[in-house]
Design an enzyme around this catalytic site. Structure first.
Site, PDB file in Angstrom:
ATOM      1  N   LYS A 205      -9.658  -4.386  -2.561  1.00 33.98           N
ATOM      2  CA  LYS A 205      -8.481  -3.557  -2.270  1.00 33.98           C
ATOM      3  C   LYS A 205      -7.494  -4.298  -1.356  1.00 33.98           C
ATOM      4  O   LYS A 205      -6.295  -4.405  -1.635  1.00 33.98           O
ATOM      5  CB  LYS A 205      -8.942  -2.248  -1.630  1.00 33.98           C
ATOM      6  CG  LYS A 205      -7.827  -1.363  -1.097  1.00 33.98           C
ATOM      7  CD  LYS A 205      -6.925  -0.840  -2.196  1.00 33.98           C
ATOM      8  CE  LYS A 205      -5.675  -0.218  -1.662  1.00 33.98           C
ATOM      9  NZ  LYS A 205      -5.510   1.156  -1.881  1.00 33.98           N
ATOM     10  N   CYS A 261       0.898   1.782   1.916  1.00 32.61           N
ATOM     11  CA  CYS A 261      -0.202   0.828   1.689  1.00 32.61           C
ATOM     12  C   CYS A 261       0.095  -0.606   2.108  1.00 32.61           C
ATOM     13  O   CYS A 261      -0.615  -1.166   2.946  1.00 32.61           O
ATOM     14  CB  CYS A 261      -0.598   0.844   0.215  1.00 32.61           C
ATOM     15  SG  CYS A 261      -1.611   2.258  -0.187  1.00 32.61           S
TER      16      CYS A 261
HETATM   17  C1  UDX Z   1       0.915   0.051  -3.764  1.00 32.22           C
HETATM   18  C2  UDX Z   1       0.072  -0.669  -4.833  1.00 32.22           C
HETATM   19  O1  UDX Z   1       0.896  -1.025  -5.945  1.00 32.22           O
HETATM   20  C3  UDX Z   1      -1.098   0.205  -5.254  1.00 32.22           C
HETATM   21  O2  UDX Z   1      -1.920  -0.502  -6.167  1.00 32.22           O
HETATM   22  C4  UDX Z   1      -1.892   0.572  -4.016  1.00 32.22           C
HETATM   23  O3  UDX Z   1      -2.972   1.386  -4.330  1.00 32.22           O
HETATM   24  C5  UDX Z   1      -1.005   1.282  -3.005  1.00 32.22           C
HETATM   25  O4  UDX Z   1       0.101   0.429  -2.677  1.00 32.22           O
HETATM   26  P1  UDX Z   1       2.824   1.903  -3.722  1.00 32.22           P
HETATM   27  O5  UDX Z   1       2.892   1.662  -2.251  1.00 32.22           O
HETATM   28  O6  UDX Z   1       2.784   3.300  -4.205  1.00 32.22           O
HETATM   29  O7  UDX Z   1       1.525   1.181  -4.355  1.00 32.22           O
HETATM   30  O8  UDX Z   1       4.114   1.232  -4.370  1.00 32.22           O
HETATM   31  P2  UDX Z   1       4.499  -0.045  -5.230  1.00 32.22           P
HETATM   32  O9  UDX Z   1       5.112   0.408  -6.497  1.00 32.22           O
HETATM   33  O10 UDX Z   1       3.411  -1.012  -5.346  1.00 32.22           O
HETATM   34  O11 UDX Z   1       5.694  -0.636  -4.323  1.00 32.22           O
HETATM   35  C6  UDX Z   1       5.480  -0.980  -2.958  1.00 32.22           C
HETATM   36  C7  UDX Z   1       6.741  -1.518  -2.348  1.00 32.22           C
HETATM   37  O12 UDX Z   1       7.053  -2.801  -2.882  1.00 32.22           O
HETATM   38  C8  UDX Z   1       7.994  -0.656  -2.581  1.00 32.22           C
HETATM   39  O13 UDX Z   1       8.726  -0.573  -1.377  1.00 32.22           O
HETATM   40  C9  UDX Z   1       8.779  -1.418  -3.635  1.00 32.22           C
HETATM   41  O14 UDX Z   1      10.166  -1.200  -3.516  1.00 32.22           O
HETATM   42  C10 UDX Z   1       8.413  -2.850  -3.299  1.00 32.22           C
HETATM   43  N1  UDX Z   1       8.495  -3.770  -4.455  1.00 32.22           N
HETATM   44  C11 UDX Z   1       7.648  -3.651  -5.505  1.00 32.22           C
HETATM   45  C12 UDX Z   1       9.444  -4.789  -4.443  1.00 32.22           C
HETATM   46  O15 UDX Z   1      10.239  -4.930  -3.491  1.00 32.22           O
HETATM   47  N2  UDX Z   1       9.498  -5.657  -5.504  1.00 32.22           N
HETATM   48  C13 UDX Z   1       8.665  -5.582  -6.563  1.00 32.22           C
HETATM   49  O16 UDX Z   1       8.761  -6.412  -7.479  1.00 32.22           O
HETATM   50  C14 UDX Z   1       7.698  -4.531  -6.572  1.00 32.22           C
END
Ligand code: UDX
Length: 444
Positions: A205, A261
């Site tokens: 994780k 997360c």
């Molecule tokens: C994340 C993980 O993806 C998931 O597997 C874990 O269990 C929990 O944390 P989450 O926090 O819901 O999920 O969002 P995610 O869609 O992964 O995006 C996290 C952050 O990264 C957001 O602020 C998003 O804007 C940013 N992000 C994501 C980017 O800046 N660029 C990207 O290419 C992808």
């Protein structure tokens, strides 16, 4: 199977509703009475697409119920899932208070020999062994339970979809019987299952989240360089992503990662490494880069506008990403704090996160009823979250609403050609600036 889920937050609710959907009988417990009252009325206390409908459907089918009572939750359960929060302590380590508390309570209420206690909460390596000892604190018998770990990979905003379409389900266990029973429980999801030791499951994780955060900080640094070199990060990311060894996911440059997360888990992993006398330098840099990136638009605005004091700014988006009302560690909050210090008057709008933001931001900003009110007559506009509602706006419309249209887009929502066509000053991440009104600093 009869399953109980302890903790009715994002992970607990989505897990409970999804397990009920595939035919199990699920009881969700939370100590928050208000939350359970809301759930018992068939309403979801959080904004998550499809969750409320799934809760209602399962309540009607009598496969999902809610309680605050540990006796009810534990009396018939064959599997008890721990899904309580593990927030950050001041030093970045994970706060295990809730895990300890519920473990002790579960131990005191278990009735069935061989009950499986499955930890879904993100916990440092070694915590499940602590769970085992906490379960024993008020329990009569040692053979009442088997422990296992099942890290959660769902994303907010697409949590239900992710549960039914995950890439893998990881089961960490120390006992074949528990591993087999858990595989049976998860089988109807049709997602590949990986069996590991408990310690490896816990580590998977943290490693996964740290790696994804690293990808984001990496592409953001490339974006910062692209701006200086006149390259376009979107083309660069596309070209990189076509290499299957790299992959195209999580290479979207922007104003950094937020949420419940990535920030928490990256800090926790640095802390875990530190405890083992290992300095995780790479991850420390990832965190540093992200902190800078989150406030990048403020620096861009300062570079463009001589003095921000007294200027009016519209802010589109408060949540850390679209399709959620979650503002934890969102770039918007840090940015707004800095802009307040600069003396900027802000009108902000978010389709669903405003209520959550109100308690944090108070009257330091004005909350608009719709996006147009946040754009009209502003000196500048900041796009912070890429909600679909903003992406379908046309830059020509934005241009008409502002006197001297100046847009700082932290999520690259619009094509550069559209900005040129709309005759606006448009700054985005890792792409050449579109400057129609000036090529140098100006006082708007
Ligand atoms: C994340 C993980 O993806 C998931 O597997 C874990 O269990 C929990 O944390 P989450 O926090 O819901 O999920 O969002 P995610 O869609 O992964 O995006 C996290 C952050 O990264 C957001 O602020 C998003 O804007 C940013 N992000 C994501 C980017 O800046 N660029 C990207 O290419 C992808």
């Amino acid at each position: 199977m009869k399953i109980s889920v302890i903790g009715a937050g994002y992970v607990g609710l989505v897990t409970g509703a999804s397990l009920a959907k595939i035919g199990h009988h699920v009881t969700c417990l939370d100590v928050n009475e208000e939350k359970i009252e809301v759930l018992n009325k068939g309403r979801s206390p959080i904004y998550e697409p499809d969750l409320e409908a799934l809760i209602q459907q399962n309540m009607k089918a009598r496969t999902l119920s809610f309680t605050t009572d540990f006796e009810i939750a534990c009396q018939q359960a064959e599997i008890i899932i721990i899904a309580v929060g593990t927030p950050s302590n001041q030093d970045g380590s994970a706060d295990l208070t809730a895990i300890k508390d519920v473990s002790e309570k579960i131990g005191a209420h278990i009735h069935h020999p061989g009950t499986i206690i499955l930890t879904k909460s993100t916990v440092p390596v070694g915590t499940n062994q602590k769970v085992k000892s906490w379960l024993h604190t008020y329990s009569f018998s040692a053979d009442h339970f088997m422990i296992a770990s099942n890290p959660e990979f769902l994303r907010e905003g697409s949590a239900i979809h992710d549960t039914f379409n995950g890439d893998r389900i990881v089961i960490g266990s120390e006992n074949e019987e528990a591993a087999r029973k858990l595989e049976e429980m998860f089988a109807p999801f049709g997602v590949p299952i990986l069996h590991t030791s408990i310690e490896s499951a816990e580590m998977i994780k943290y490693s996964s989240n740290a790696f994804l955060a690293t990808k984001i900080s990496f592409i953001n640094e490339i974006a910062n360089l692209c701006e200086k070199l006149g390259a376009n990060v979107e083309d660069v990311a596309r070209g990189m992503g076509m290499d299957q060894r790299i992959g195209s996911a999580f290479l979207q440059a922007g104003i950094g990662y937020g949420g419940s997360c990535f920030p928490k888990d990256t800090n926790a992993l640095v802390q875990i490494a530190g405890e083992m006398e290992h300095e995780f330098e790479l991850l420390e840099s990832v965190i540093k880069v992200n902190a800078k990136q989150q406030v990048k638009l403020v620096q861009m605005a300062k570079d463009h506008v001589k003095d921000l004091k007294g200027k009016r700014a519209g802010i589109l988006g408060l949540s850390f990403k679209p399709n959620t009302d979650d503002i934890r560690e969102a770039a918007s909050i840090e940015m707004i704090k800095l802009l307040v210090e600069e003396g900027v008057q802000m009108t902000v709008y978010d389709p669903v996160a405003q209520d959550n933001a109100k308690s944090l931001l108070g009257d330091t900003v004005t909350f608009a009823d719709n996006c147009f009110d946040a754009i009209e007559d502003q000196d500048m506009l900041f796009i912070v979250t890429e909600w679909e509602e903003f992406k379908v706006l046309r830059l020509k419309t934005i241009s008409k609403l502002m006197d001297l249209p100046l847009v700082f887009d932290g999520r690259n929502c619009f094509a550069l050609e559209e900005a040129i066509d709309a005759n606006i000053d448009y700054y985005s991440i890792g792409r050449p600036a579109v400057t129609q009104f000036s090529n140098s600093k100006k006082n708007v």
